[in-house]
Design a protein around this motif. Structure first.
Motif, mmCIF file in Angstrom:
data_model
loop_
_atom_site.group_PDB
_atom_site.id
_atom_site.type_symbol
_atom_site.label_atom_id
_atom_site.label_comp_id
_atom_site.label_asym_id
_atom_site.label_seq_id
_atom_site.Cartn_x
_atom_site.Cartn_y
_atom_site.Cartn_z
ATOM 1 N N GLY A 53 0.814 -1.217 0.000
ATOM 2 C CA GLY A 53 0.000 0.000 0.000
ATOM 3 C C GLY A 53 0.841 1.256 0.000
ATOM 4 O O GLY A 53 0.321 2.346 0.267
ATOM 5 N N ALA A 88 -1.129 8.756 7.038
ATOM 6 C CA ALA A 88 -2.422 8.170 6.633
ATOM 7 C C ALA A 88 -2.524 6.749 7.162
ATOM 8 O O ALA A 88 -1.528 6.062 7.326
ATOM 9 C CB ALA A 88 -2.521 8.165 5.114
ATOM 10 N N SER A 90 -4.856 3.236 6.419
ATOM 11 C CA SER A 90 -5.820 2.657 5.494
ATOM 12 C C SER A 90 -6.130 1.226 5.912
ATOM 13 O O SER A 90 -5.268 0.337 5.842
ATOM 14 C CB SER A 90 -5.209 2.691 4.081
ATOM 15 O OG SER A 90 -6.015 1.967 3.197
ATOM 16 N N VAL A 110 -10.462 -2.800 0.325
ATOM 17 C CA VAL A 110 -9.738 -1.537 0.531
ATOM 18 C C VAL A 110 -10.677 -0.382 0.182
ATOM 19 O O VAL A 110 -11.521 -0.515 -0.716
ATOM 20 C CB VAL A 110 -8.481 -1.486 -0.390
ATOM 21 C CG1 VAL A 110 -7.646 -0.241 -0.099
ATOM 22 C CG2 VAL A 110 -7.635 -2.729 -0.219
ATOM 23 N N GLU A 111 -10.527 0.721 0.914
ATOM 24 C CA GLU A 111 -11.284 1.917 0.533
ATOM 25 C C GLU A 111 -10.950 2.243 -0.926
ATOM 26 O O GLU A 111 -9.770 2.286 -1.283
ATOM 27 C CB GLU A 111 -10.873 3.110 1.415
ATOM 28 C CG GLU A 111 -11.337 3.038 2.860
ATOM 29 C CD GLU A 111 -12.852 3.140 3.000
ATOM 30 O OE1 GLU A 111 -13.518 3.499 2.002
ATOM 31 O OE2 GLU A 111 -13.370 2.845 4.106
ATOM 32 N N SER A 113 -10.680 4.823 -2.565
ATOM 33 C CA SER A 113 -9.741 5.944 -2.743
ATOM 34 C C SER A 113 -8.292 5.501 -2.509
ATOM 35 O O SER A 113 -7.348 6.149 -2.957
ATOM 36 C CB SER A 113 -10.090 7.067 -1.772
ATOM 37 O OG SER A 113 -10.019 6.577 -0.440
ATOM 38 N N MET A 114 -8.092 4.372 -1.784
ATOM 39 C CA MET A 114 -6.736 3.912 -1.457
ATOM 40 C C MET A 114 -6.230 2.877 -2.465
ATOM 41 O O MET A 114 -5.074 2.476 -2.428
ATOM 42 C CB MET A 114 -6.720 3.269 -0.061
ATOM 43 C CG MET A 114 -7.137 4.195 1.067
ATOM 44 S SD MET A 114 -6.056 5.653 1.196
ATOM 45 C CE MET A 114 -4.559 4.891 1.766
ATOM 46 N N SER A 117 -3.075 3.411 -4.532
ATOM 47 C CA SER A 117 -1.760 3.329 -3.873
ATOM 48 C C SER A 117 -1.294 1.893 -3.674
ATOM 49 O O SER A 117 -0.248 1.657 -3.096
ATOM 50 C CB SER A 117 -1.826 4.040 -2.512
ATOM 51 O OG SER A 117 -2.754 3.380 -1.684
ATOM 52 N N GLN A 118 -2.064 0.920 -4.155
ATOM 53 C CA GLN A 118 -1.672 -0.479 -3.983
ATOM 54 C C GLN A 118 -0.619 -0.925 -4.995
ATOM 55 O O GLN A 118 -0.167 -2.069 -4.960
ATOM 56 C CB GLN A 118 -2.905 -1.387 -4.095
ATOM 57 C CG GLN A 118 -3.889 -1.257 -2.941
ATOM 58 C CD GLN A 118 -3.334 -1.790 -1.630
ATOM 59 O OE1 GLN A 118 -2.738 -2.850 -1.595
ATOM 60 N NE2 GLN A 118 -3.507 -1.037 -0.559
#
Lengths: 369, 227
Positions: A53, A88, A90, A110-111, A113-114, A117-118
């Motif tokens: 992440g 942050a 998550s 996962v949200e 919005s996140m 970033s994965q």
């Protein structure tokens, strides 16, 4: 004639015995290499998991026997986020499902919005936005014969495939991601996450932040690297421990095998050793000869064992259920460990015969029947 | 360690026992052997001939006495490996060749670790030619006759250019004609190369070749009769 050719000639006098000894040690070394490669692969997977992440560390439930058993109440996450230096947090709901031929399908909640970033390399479609949408890894998509627009059933929930991504991380390639609330609903654990990725603010030392998180939120553990992974994964610790135990066993069993071979060889050649001493060979040279024979035997087994070990692992990872779980790694340490085991076996096996060969006076050796 | 101007072998009161002192193999032996001599050691079986040779070769230790050979104090444990490697050559009754090695390798093995490879090879070839085995350098002991094996054993004993050559019944297992050829070879080493030769033997024909005969009985050296 050189010293090495003399050593090789001595070993080749009893070809079958030498071959069987080499085969025995080869099996031990192959096991050490195979387990080492799997353990290294698991460590790489763990490292990939922790940094997937873009986070510096993850937090999970303290005392969980396995990371998949970790349960964090979502209310913990704001307390983590409140720690100074945390950028942050998550939450991720991680589920391992049997899907298609893969018994270890990793589904990450996962949200949305996140998700970006994965580190997923989207090859088709888009990332899930909300609801019953899922994005699949290329391995999982191929396994399920699914593409963008298909419906796949994960657990008992039908989800629409909205995208396909590629990834260097083996568990991501064989799994998929859906919105967090969707996965929580699927497993009937609303408000619960398995773990949370923590990103620290720029210029802040992640270790200091992690220590502060542990102090302020004592019900969590922080994991910054594979070496800390054992805190929440007993299986990981078990494989690592098994690898060490098998190395020790390989040394003991191999050592006894080599000792048996060398003792027989030295007993059979006692008169010859007497002749060598009689013509002026110092005890040290006889010692060097016996040790060299033992070490050459074990080094040959080390090379063969390494090749067999790699071949075995590569064969095993062709099995679909394994290939989605772990990708073996071959860092130099794996082969160094095999070499150390082989040398230890060689030295252990040669100690007694070498001591006997050098303890005899030339006359005692010449009189030996 | 320097070579004194005396006998190459000097024994005084040398005693060697076996079986916790119950068997006295050598009993206060005094013996001098001059450099360049050819000495036959004779006596009945069990009189201590081979034990004497083994002690002089530093293959076995002694219980009492003084023993200086080629300048080495053998009782003082003065670098016995070096002594065996450089100063003495041994010919056993059984050739004691290493069975998996060729004739050349059996000679070379003496020099392994002390002489460069090319020099070892050259020396082995030279010695095998000297003992008329130049055409059998690649043969293993099992491919050689008893006489040929003993000649290879003599070549091996000469590999380190010893000043003292000790032979224990070198013709004991050979037929008469082959034995004579081996004796000719040993004798030529003494007469042409000045190598001191001590031969333990039962055979009167072998003893007759020597310039001096030492008689042993019950572990003692008998007084020598004036020539």
């Amino acid at each position: 004639m050189t010293f090495l050719s003399l050593v090789l000639k001595n070993l080749l006098r009893q070809r079958v015995r030498t071959l069987l000894t080499v085969v025995g040690i080869t099996v031990g070394i192959a096991t050490v290499v195979a387990l080492g490669a799997v353990t290294a692969g698991m460590k790489d997977t763990a490292d990939d998991f922790i940094t997937a992440g873009g986070a510096q560390f993850i937090v999970a439930q303290k005392g969980a026997a396995d990371l998949s058993f970790s349960r964090l109440d979502a209310t913990v996450l704001p307390r983590v986020a409140a720690v100074a230096g945390v950028g942050a947090v998550s939450g991720v709901q991680l589920e391992i499902l049997k899907v298609g031929s893969n018994p270890f399908f990793f589904l990450g909640g996962v949200e949305p919005s996140m998700l970006r970033s994965q580190g997923l390399d989207l090859t088709r479609g888009r990332l899930p936005r909300a609801g019953d949408e899922v994005v699949l890894g290329v391995g999982a998509a191929a396994d399920l014969g699914a593409g963008v627009g298909s419906t796949v059933t994960l657990g008992r929930t039908p989800l629409t495939v909205v995208g396909v991504y590629d990834s260097q991380v083996v568990w991501q390639r064989g799994g998929g991601f859906a919105p967090l609330d969707t996965v929580q609903r699927m497993v009937d654990r609303p408000g619960i996450v398995t773990l949370a990725y923590v990103t620290v603010e720029q210029g802040v030392d992640p270790d200091t932040v992690a220590a502060e998180v542990r102090r302020r939120v004592p019900e969590v553990v922080t994991i910054s690297g594979a070496e800390e992974y054992g805190q929440v994964d007993q299986g990981f610790t078990l494989v690592d421990g098994a690898s060490t135990a098998i190395s020790v066993l390989a040394i003991l069993i191999g050592g006894i095998g080599v000792m048996n071979t060398m003792v027989m060889a030295i007993f059979e050649r006692t008169r010859e050793i007497g002749v060598l001493r009689a013509v002026g060979w110092p005890a040290g040279r006889v010692l060097r000869m016996v040790l060299s024979e033992s070490l050459v035997l074990c080094l040959a087994a080390a090379v063969l064992g390494a090749l067999v070990g790699v071949a075995l692992v590569q064969l095993v990872v062709q099995i679909p259920s394994v290939s989605g779980l772990v990708l073996p790694a071959y860092p130099p340490g794996v082969f160094l460990r095999a070499l150390v085991v082989a040398l230890a076996v060689g030295l252990l096996g040669a100690v007694y015969p070498a001591a006997r060969a050098t303890r005899l006076t030339p006359m005692e050796a010449l009189r030996y029947e | 360690m320097s070579e004194p101007d005396g006998p190459i072998v000097r024994l005084r009161g040398v005693t060697k026992t076996f079986d916790a002192g119950r068997v006295r193999a050598l009993d206060a032996v005094d013996l001098d052997v001059d450099a360049g001599d050819f000495v036959a050691v004779v006596g009945p079986s069990g009189c201590g001939k081979s034990t004497l040779l083994n002690c002089i070769a530093a293959l076995d230790g002694v219980d009492e006495g003084e023993m200086v050979v080629a300048g080495h104090d053998l009782c003082g444990h003065d670098h016995l490996d070096e002594f065996r490697a450089h100063d003495v050559g041994l010919v056993f009754q059984l050739d004691n060749l290493l069975p998996s090695f060729t004739a050349a390798e059996n000679v070379e093995v003496v020099l392994l670790g002390s002489v460069p490879r090319s020099a070892r090879r050259a020396r082995a070839r030279e010695l095998l030619e000297f003992v008329c085995m130049g055409d059998r350098t690649g043969s293993r002991p099992t491919e050689l006759s008893g006489g040929e094996r003993q000649r290879v054993a003599i070549a091996r004993a000469l590999a380190n250019r010893p000043r003292l050559l000790l032979a224990d019944e070198p013709t004991g297992r050979l037929d008469s004609a082959t034995g004579q050829r081996v004796l000719d070879l040993l004798e030529s080493l003494n007469t042409e190369h000045g190598t001191t030769l001590m031969v333990v033997t039962h055979d009167p024909q072998v003893a007759a070749r020597a310039r001096r005969t030492v008689h042993m009985l019950d572990g003692r050296v008998e007084p020598e009769q004036p020539a």
